[in-house]
Design a protein around this motif. Structure first.
Motif, PDB file in Angstrom:
ATOM      1  N   LYS A  53       8.160  -9.278 -12.438  1.00  0.00           N
ATOM      2  CA  LYS A  53       7.018  -8.419 -12.477  1.00  0.00           C
ATOM      3  C   LYS A  53       7.862  -7.229 -11.664  1.00  0.00           C
ATOM      4  O   LYS A  53       8.501  -8.227 -10.568  1.00  0.00           O
ATOM      5  N   LYS A  54       7.704  -6.530 -12.061  1.00  0.00           N
ATOM      6  CA  LYS A  54       8.127  -5.027 -10.890  1.00  0.00           C
ATOM      7  C   LYS A  54       7.280  -4.683 -10.025  1.00  0.00           C
ATOM      8  O   LYS A  54       5.832  -4.186 -10.812  1.00  0.00           O
ATOM      9  N   VAL A  55       7.036  -4.031  -9.063  1.00  0.00           N
ATOM     10  CA  VAL A  55       6.244  -2.907  -8.077  1.00  0.00           C
ATOM     11  C   VAL A  55       6.356  -1.565  -8.682  1.00  0.00           C
ATOM     12  O   VAL A  55       5.000  -0.743  -9.036  1.00  0.00           O
ATOM     13  N   THR A  56       7.362  -1.085  -9.188  1.00  0.00           N
ATOM     14  CA  THR A  56       7.820   0.547  -9.861  1.00  0.00           C
ATOM     15  C   THR A  56       6.515   0.485 -10.779  1.00  0.00           C
ATOM     16  O   THR A  56       6.570   1.612 -11.386  1.00  0.00           O
ATOM     17  N   ASP A  57       6.107  -0.999 -11.881  1.00  0.00           N
ATOM     18  CA  ASP A  57       5.420  -0.253 -12.921  1.00  0.00           C
ATOM     19  C   ASP A  57       3.991   0.133 -12.718  1.00  0.00           C
ATOM     20  O   ASP A  57       3.639   0.695 -13.580  1.00  0.00           O
ATOM     21  N   ILE A  58       3.302   0.021 -10.968  1.00  0.00           N
ATOM     22  CA  ILE A  58       2.412   0.477 -10.541  1.00  0.00           C
ATOM     23  C   ILE A  58       2.114   1.995 -10.979  1.00  0.00           C
ATOM     24  O   ILE A  58       3.007   2.684  -9.822  1.00  0.00           O
ATOM     25  N   PRO A  59       1.384   3.354 -11.761  1.00  0.00           N
ATOM     26  CA  PRO A  59       1.650   4.210 -10.843  1.00  0.00           C
ATOM     27  C   PRO A  59       1.347   4.682  -9.743  1.00  0.00           C
ATOM     28  O   PRO A  59       0.272   3.896  -9.022  1.00  0.00           O
ATOM     29  N   GLY A  60       1.979   5.658  -9.316  1.00  0.00           N
ATOM     30  CA  GLY A  60       2.059   5.679  -7.812  1.00  0.00           C
ATOM     31  C   GLY A  60       3.262   5.483  -7.494  1.00  0.00           C
ATOM     32  O   GLY A  60       3.872   5.390  -5.774  1.00  0.00           O
ATOM     33  N   ILE A  61       3.429   3.967  -7.992  1.00  0.00           N
ATOM     34  CA  ILE A  61       4.824   3.394  -6.558  1.00  0.00           C
ATOM     35  C   ILE A  61       6.296   3.413  -7.390  1.00  0.00           C
ATOM     36  O   ILE A  61       6.272   3.070  -8.072  1.00  0.00           O
ATOM     37  N   GLY A  62       7.426   4.497  -6.541  1.00  0.00           N
ATOM     38  CA  GLY A  62       8.131   4.200  -6.934  1.00  0.00           C
ATOM     39  C   GLY A  62       9.214   3.384  -5.976  1.00  0.00           C
ATOM     40  O   GLY A  62       8.949   2.639  -5.796  1.00  0.00           O
ATOM     41  N   LYS A  63      10.951   4.195  -6.636  1.00  0.00           N
ATOM     42  CA  LYS A  63      11.516   2.979  -5.854  1.00  0.00           C
ATOM     43  C   LYS A  63      11.381   2.571  -4.096  1.00  0.00           C
ATOM     44  O   LYS A  63      11.305   2.046  -3.450  1.00  0.00           O
ATOM     45  N   GLY A  64      11.144   4.643  -3.453  1.00  0.00           N
ATOM     46  CA  GLY A  64      10.854   4.345  -2.205  1.00  0.00           C
ATOM     47  C   GLY A  64      10.144   3.690  -1.696  1.00  0.00           C
ATOM     48  O   GLY A  64      10.148   3.028  -1.065  1.00  0.00           O
ATOM     49  N   LEU A  65       8.453   3.453  -2.824  1.00  0.00           N
ATOM     50  CA  LEU A  65       7.479   3.119  -2.113  1.00  0.00           C
ATOM     51  C   LEU A  65       8.020   1.792  -1.883  1.00  0.00           C
ATOM     52  O   LEU A  65       7.038   0.468  -1.313  1.00  0.00           O
ATOM     53  N   ALA A  66       8.446   1.058  -3.230  1.00  0.00           N
ATOM     54  CA  ALA A  66       8.789  -0.091  -3.396  1.00  0.00           C
ATOM     55  C   ALA A  66       9.548  -1.025  -2.384  1.00  0.00           C
ATOM     56  O   ALA A  66       9.032  -1.694  -2.000  1.00  0.00           O
ATOM     57  N   PHE A  67      10.150  -0.459  -1.928  1.00  0.00           N
ATOM     58  CA  PHE A  67      11.079  -0.820  -1.158  1.00  0.00           C
ATOM     59  C   PHE A  67       9.897  -1.018   0.746  1.00  0.00           C
ATOM     60  O   PHE A  67      10.345  -1.695   1.544  1.00  0.00           O
ATOM     61  N   VAL A  68       9.159   0.255   0.766  1.00  0.00           N
ATOM     62  CA  VAL A  68       8.369  -0.341   1.959  1.00  0.00           C
ATOM     63  C   VAL A  68       7.031  -1.184   2.211  1.00  0.00           C
ATOM     64  O   VAL A  68       6.909  -1.516   2.534  1.00  0.00           O
ATOM     65  N   LEU A  69       7.292  -1.267   0.492  1.00  0.00           N
ATOM     66  CA  LEU A  69       5.622  -2.141   0.495  1.00  0.00           C
ATOM     67  C   LEU A  69       6.592  -3.885   0.891  1.00  0.00           C
ATOM     68  O   LEU A  69       5.785  -4.345   0.787  1.00  0.00           O
ATOM     69  N   ASP A  70       8.135  -3.885   0.562  1.00  0.00           N
ATOM     70  CA  ASP A  70       8.521  -5.162   0.442  1.00  0.00           C
ATOM     71  C   ASP A  70       8.343  -5.183   2.054  1.00  0.00           C
ATOM     72  O   ASP A  70       8.423  -6.069   2.562  1.00  0.00           O
ATOM     73  N   GLU A  71       9.163  -4.686   2.912  1.00  0.00           N
ATOM     74  CA  GLU A  71       8.896  -3.993   4.415  1.00  0.00           C
ATOM     75  C   GLU A  71       7.655  -4.544   5.193  1.00  0.00           C
ATOM     76  O   GLU A  71       7.562  -5.678   5.860  1.00  0.00           O
ATOM     77  N   VAL A  72       6.729  -3.674   4.461  1.00  0.00           N
ATOM     78  CA  VAL A  72       5.435  -4.564   5.378  1.00  0.00           C
ATOM     79  C   VAL A  72       4.580  -5.944   4.818  1.00  0.00           C
ATOM     80  O   VAL A  72       4.061  -5.468   5.459  1.00  0.00           O
ATOM     81  N   THR A  73       5.471  -6.166   3.678  1.00  0.00           N
ATOM     82  CA  THR A  73       3.875  -7.937   2.981  1.00  0.00           C
ATOM     83  C   THR A  73       5.497  -8.003   3.777  1.00  0.00           C
ATOM     84  O   THR A  73       4.887  -9.370   4.319  1.00  0.00           O
ATOM     85  N   THR A  74       6.272  -8.124   4.356  1.00  0.00           N
ATOM     86  CA  THR A  74       7.350  -9.569   4.992  1.00  0.00           C
ATOM     87  C   THR A  74       7.082  -9.484   6.421  1.00  0.00           C
ATOM     88  O   THR A  74       6.987 -10.162   6.716  1.00  0.00           O
TER      89      THR A  74
END
Length: 579
Positions: A53-74
């Motif tokens: 699965k890819k978070v970028t499939d969620i509307p509103g999440i692109g490459k930049g925020l995908a990276f941020v989400l990874d940081e935030v969750t870890t």
DNA sequence: GCCGTTTTCGGCCCGACTGTTTTCAGTCG
């Protein structure tokens, strides 16, 4: 990490970015991302962990925020947030809650003064040093001081819905301890107060199934969201939970005294004082362990709450009524009123769709309402004065009414065409009468000019009620819990006018409004008012807030006969028709 | 920072009010 927590961190980062003056569109992307994450049905963490699965499939999440989400969750933060927190103290985020101060002003303050606490901000305003800064003056200082006072009085209090959710999480968690039978929230949460200060959880179980008080308390202090353990004894443990710092007290009890403890810890203080006085008059004493005879100290009741009330010659009193406002006398005479229940609500009369600032379509809202067992809904989008919400103008209102007529019979619930029409400053409706007349149901609400002089506000509401198409007054005080007081006006006069015109008063069930409040509801009922309980949903899941509205109604002793949307669809339609 | 695409960059929601100004920035919804 829960999606909600991730969304909170994204929003916090956006706040900091605003203070730091970054590009507005980038900030909006963070906020959009936060909304997308919060409303996403699947856990972001598990999507990140799943290579399929890819978070970028969620509307509103692109490459930049995908990276941020990874940081935030870890690690619970992201690089940009860390940088900004180096630059500004965490209290900068608190300052945003002060009315009149936005990101630009806060930035200006930080550029000129080295402050980091609310006390220091207050001092700046008191010492008239804010007015030395560009575009700030005496009025702003006053506003800031007023707002700081309100901020202080709301610190340490939490929305009922928030506390209920935390109680639910803890209940699930604590029930995993062997032998635990019941976990019940007592206190103001059980009484359904609109805001609560702390959470009292009572836990009991069967010793024969291995229940041990120590095991419950040990597990509680290990709850992942516990921030700080305040105390941990044999029978009770206290901790601050969540980043919000809600204080939770867990009491582990022997099952024999569960009923007495539940009665004791539910309160209110006033109710309990009166109950204990009654016990004393009857030759008993009542404490959290049970009801005892004074002579001989023998136990009379303690297992169930009902037993305690019964032994005192009282019908069991529902927690929402326990405020010593006459409920004990009624219970003694077996004349307690029958209060409205969630199951009696047959429709929801205030909700928004994508046409304005809602998140779902009319069809999706109707389906969600059907899933809750409703017979009908009114779709009430905003009117054009709320430009930012893309409110409906006359043309769209008329088209919408026609659309709903065309949908008759094609949806799982009956849909009434409605509108939440803005009440303009002078009390006129935002939409012309002939357009309003096309609709089935108009709820009129104030969304602007909330600081009028009471006399002017009264006239404004009286004029709105005079409008023949208006059937209900939406969120009648405009209060936002823990944030903003309601607007000031002559409530009695407005209620009397509403009664005379057959205009219903809304109990707005959205968690941060719960407007009207129980005291005003009682006053309005005494003058003959009738009510609707509506959620003001902007998303299908918000329809579930109805139970909060019902709780408020119950705290005001309202019965099903007081609530218009307990009527079956046919009867409700007939009431609307009669005009 | 996202999205969509006239595919690699431009558009993204904005009107009203307030208090400060002396022509408008900042806040709010």
């Amino acid at each position: 990490m829960e999606n909600k927590e991730i969304a909170r961190i994204l929003n916090e980062t956006a706040d900091l970015m605003e203070i730091s003056g970054e590009d507005g569109f980038r900030i909006r992307s963070y906020r959009n991302g936060a909304t997308a994450v919060e409303g996403y049905p699947e856990r972001i963490e598990s999507i990140l962990a799943d290579p399929e699965k890819k978070v970028t499939d969620i509307p509103g999440i692109g490459k930049g925020l995908a990276f941020v989400l990874d940081e935030v969750t870890t690690r619970g933060s992201c690089e940009r947030r860390d940088q900004l927190l180096q630059q500004y103290p965490p209290t900068a985020l608190e300052f945003l809650k002060i009315q009149g101060l936005g990101p630009k002003s806060i930035r200006t303050i930080f550029e000129h003064y080295r402050i980091s606490t609310m006390d220091e901000l207050e001092r700046l305003a008191q010492e008239q040093r804010l007015r030395e800064l560009p575009r700030m003056g005496a009025k702003l200082e006053e506003k800031v001081l007023r707002s700081i006072a309100r901020y202080r009085s709301s610190v340490g209090r939490f929305l009922l819905s928030f506390a209920q959710q935390m109680a639910g999480e803890l209940e699930t968690y604590l029930k995993e301890v062997p032998g635990v039978e019941v976990v019940t929230a007592a206190g103001s949460l059980r009484r359904g107060k609109e805001t609560v200060g702390d959470l009292d959880l009572l836990v009991t179980g069967r010793p024969e199934s291995g229940f041990s008080e120590a095991a419950v308390l040990d597990r509680f202090v290990k709850f992942p969201r516990v921030n700080e353990v305040l105390g941990h004894g044999e029978n009770k443990a206290s901790a601050k939970v969540g980043h919000e710092g809600l204080q939770v007290d867990v009491r582990a009890l022997p099952r024999e005294s569960y009923g007495a403890a539940l009665q004791y810890f539910t309160g209110s203080k006033e109710h309990n004082v009166a109950i204990r006085q009654r016990a004393v008059r009857m030759g008993y004493k009542l404490n959290e362990y049970g009801l005892f005879r004074v002579d001989g100290d023998s136990l009379v009741a303690s297992l169930r709450e009902e037993d305690v009330y019964e032994a005192l010659g009282l019908d069991w009193i529902t927690p929402e009524m326990r405020e010593n406002l006459g409920e004990i006398e009624l219970a003694a005479e077996h004349r307690l009123p029958r209060l409205v229940e969630l199951s009696q609500i047959r429709g929801d009369l205030h909700m928004h769709t994508r046409e304005t600032d809602g998140r779902a379509t009319l069809e999706e809202m109707a389906e969600a309402a059907a899933a809750l067992g409703y017979e009908y809904v009114a779709i009430t989008d905003h009117s054009k004065a709320l430009a930012m919400a893309n409110g409906l103008d006359e043309t769209r209102v008329v088209a919408f009414a026609a659309q709903v007529r065309g949908l008759a019979g094609k949806l799982p619930v009956r849909v009434f065409s409605g509108l939440e029409c803005d009440i303009l400053r002078d009390g006129a409706m935002d939409i012309a009468g002939d357009a309003l007349a096309e609709l089935d149901f108009v709820v009129a609400s104030v969304h602007s000019h909330m600081n009028l002089e009471p006399a002017e506000m009264t006239d404004r509401l009286l004029r709105a009620i005079e409008c023949p198409q208006v059937r209900a007054l939406g969120h009648p005080t405009g209060r936002i819990l823990l944030q903003r007081d309601g607007y000031q006006y002559d409530f009695e006069r407005v209620v009397e006018a509403a009664v005379a015109r057959g205009v219903w008063l809304e109990i707005n069930a959205s968690p941060e409004r719960l407007d009207l409040d129980p005291a005003r509801l009682r006053a309005a009922k005494a003058r003959g008012a009738r009510f609707v309980i509506s959620t003001d949903a902007h998303h299908p899941k918000h329809l579930a807030h109805m139970r909060l509205g019902v709780t408020v109604a119950r705290r005001a002793w309202l019965g099903p006969e007081d609530i218009v949307n307990t009527l079956p669809a046919e009867q409700f339609a007939a009431v609307l028709e009669r005009g």
